[in-house]
Design an enzyme around this catalytic site. Sequence first.
Site, PDB file in Angstrom:
ATOM      1  N   GLU A  85      31.440  42.723  42.157  1.00 34.22           N
ATOM      2  CA  GLU A  85      30.566  41.607  42.581  1.00 34.22           C
ATOM      3  C   GLU A  85      31.121  40.260  42.132  1.00 34.22           C
ATOM      4  OE1 GLU A  85      26.357  42.152  41.854  1.00 34.22           O
ATOM      5  OE2 GLU A  85      26.023  39.986  41.927  1.00 34.22           O
ATOM      6  N   LYS A 280      18.676  43.930  36.524  1.00 35.96           N
ATOM      7  CA  LYS A 280      19.871  44.210  37.343  1.00 35.96           C
ATOM      8  C   LYS A 280      20.989  43.243  36.947  1.00 35.96           C
ATOM      9  CE  LYS A 280      22.660  43.866  41.080  1.00 35.96           C
ATOM     10  NZ  LYS A 280      23.771  42.934  41.231  1.00 35.96           N
ATOM     11  N   ASP A 296      29.926  56.191  30.514  1.00 31.30           N
ATOM     12  CA  ASP A 296      29.160  56.730  31.642  1.00 31.30           C
ATOM     13  C   ASP A 296      28.060  55.730  32.027  1.00 31.30           C
ATOM     14  OD1 ASP A 296      27.384  58.107  33.266  1.00 31.30           O
ATOM     15  OD2 ASP A 296      27.471  59.953  32.101  1.00 31.30           O
ATOM     16  N   HIS A 393      27.270  31.380  43.588  1.00 28.54           N
ATOM     17  CA  HIS A 393      27.450  32.700  44.170  1.00 28.54           C
ATOM     18  C   HIS A 393      28.192  32.611  45.505  1.00 28.54           C
ATOM     19  CE1 HIS A 393      26.401  36.894  44.130  1.00 28.54           C
ATOM     20  NE2 HIS A 393      26.130  36.805  45.424  1.00 28.54           N
TER      21      HIS A 393
HETATM   22  C1  MEV Z   1      22.736  39.209  41.065  1.00 26.46           C
HETATM   23  O1  MEV Z   1      23.641  40.276  41.039  1.00 26.46           O
HETATM   24  C2  MEV Z   1      21.951  39.181  39.780  1.00 26.46           C
HETATM   25  C3  MEV Z   1      20.833  38.131  39.703  1.00 26.46           C
HETATM   26  O2  MEV Z   1      19.951  38.291  40.814  1.00 26.46           O
HETATM   27  C4  MEV Z   1      20.116  38.379  38.415  1.00 26.46           C
HETATM   28  C5  MEV Z   1      18.844  37.566  38.239  1.00 26.46           C
HETATM   29  O3  MEV Z   1      18.221  37.219  39.242  1.00 26.46           O
HETATM   30  O4  MEV Z   1      18.486  37.360  37.078  1.00 26.46           O
HETATM   31  C6  MEV Z   1      21.400  36.745  39.785  1.00 26.46           C
END
Ligand code: MEV
Length: 450
Positions: A85, A280, A296, A393
């Site tokens: 990513e 995430k 793992d 991003h």
């Molecule tokens: C993207 O991979 C992860 C984010 O969405 C985490 C977040 O929103 O805190 C940027």
Amino acid sequence: MKQPIKGFSKLSKEGKIEWLVNEHFENPEAARNLLEEYWHSNEKRQQLHDDFIENTVTNYFLPFGVAPNFKINGELYTLPMAIEESSVVAAASKAAGFWLKRGGFKTEIVSTTKIGHVHFNYAGSFDTLQSMFEDWKPRFFEETEELTANMRARGGGILSVELVNRTDVLEDYYQIEARFETCDSMGANFINSCLEQFAQVMKMDVAMRTELSEADRDLQVVMCILSNYTPECVVRAEVSCKIEELNDDKGVTPEEFATKFKRAVQIAEVEPYRATTHNKGIMNGIDAVIIATGNDFRAIEAASHTYAARNGQYSSLTHCTIDDGIFKFWIEIPLALGTVGGLTKLHPMVKLAHELLGHPNSETLMGIVAASGLAQNFGALRALVTTGIQKGHMKMHLFNILNQLEATPEERDEVVKFFEDKVPHHNLVVSKFCEIRGIPVPRSDVKKDK
Ligand code: MEV
């Protein structure tokens, strides 16, 4: 119509590829060429990869990036990160640089105990079971002595064994719950071997007790397995500074930033929709280091999410306070990691990652991984509560779009220059690219951005 294949695993690698490309691809030659293109040119290295799993037909590459300037407990680290990513490595590096000037990350091992179970059914009386358990207990230790010798020599082994009655949740359901210290190994094989030996002791003993009634001898071992939920193998990583040190270039005052940042964490603490995305982002940092160091990531993911829901509602793994002008941000996460065994001695890139980190033991690695997760979360929240994440991003994503479009280096430079001060949404990039190349925008590209 596709037909099932018998004995696929017995075919040679060439035989597998032959079947695969002919059965599943419109252009078998192109598929074969691609599979072969991703083989390692060094035969020994390729053999290693072939042997990791079953039915290997090629390799699957992930970028291996590094995030420098992580100051953790006063030591400087460059973190290895294997991840596909865009923005993750950049965000980690940026957050590391930010905290480098503010004391760095402090980590602390809360505990390192791992747990495993013999899950069994028992229809007899609980008193009889309890009294049998008292007899089994010393034998569990004695009859695993050979298995545990090396681990005991390293300071680990079986810590405790208990009988647990779970008939409140499932009829006739009991467990032998054992706790282990597995030192620098993740310990799955060690734990599972011990548990299977416990089960042998139980089954043999019950079979010998001819004096018991039919019901009291009715014991069936269902399974013996470690738990990947490791709430007693936990690390904490923290950053803190005076609020005024949160002076940033994002057009907000340190006070505004701290308050909004804390609010964002609070939202993740109470709202599962946000907590899932929040965590995430943490796992972006955690998994990347976990994969690079040959651990793992599925086990770590599973444990983290169970831990995040341990109080009955899925919640944030990080927390933030502002007290007496001090901003504090921390993570507490279960990380059952190994620095010996598994891939750590086998995969050349894993070995390189461990060397890059100065050959950490498992506790040091727990701290490093936790810091990576905290840094990632800090970077994401910092962007979210200030500029928004799309700016950074999409900039990184621009290169992915240009690769998809097979842009030449000159076209690439021109597009990148054009988007220097604009957000490069997919459609805009495609339009600009087509304009530069002098071709019409393909209809299929009038699609939504990811
Ligand atoms: C993207 O991979 C992860 C984010 O969405 C985490 C977040 O929103 O805190 C940027």
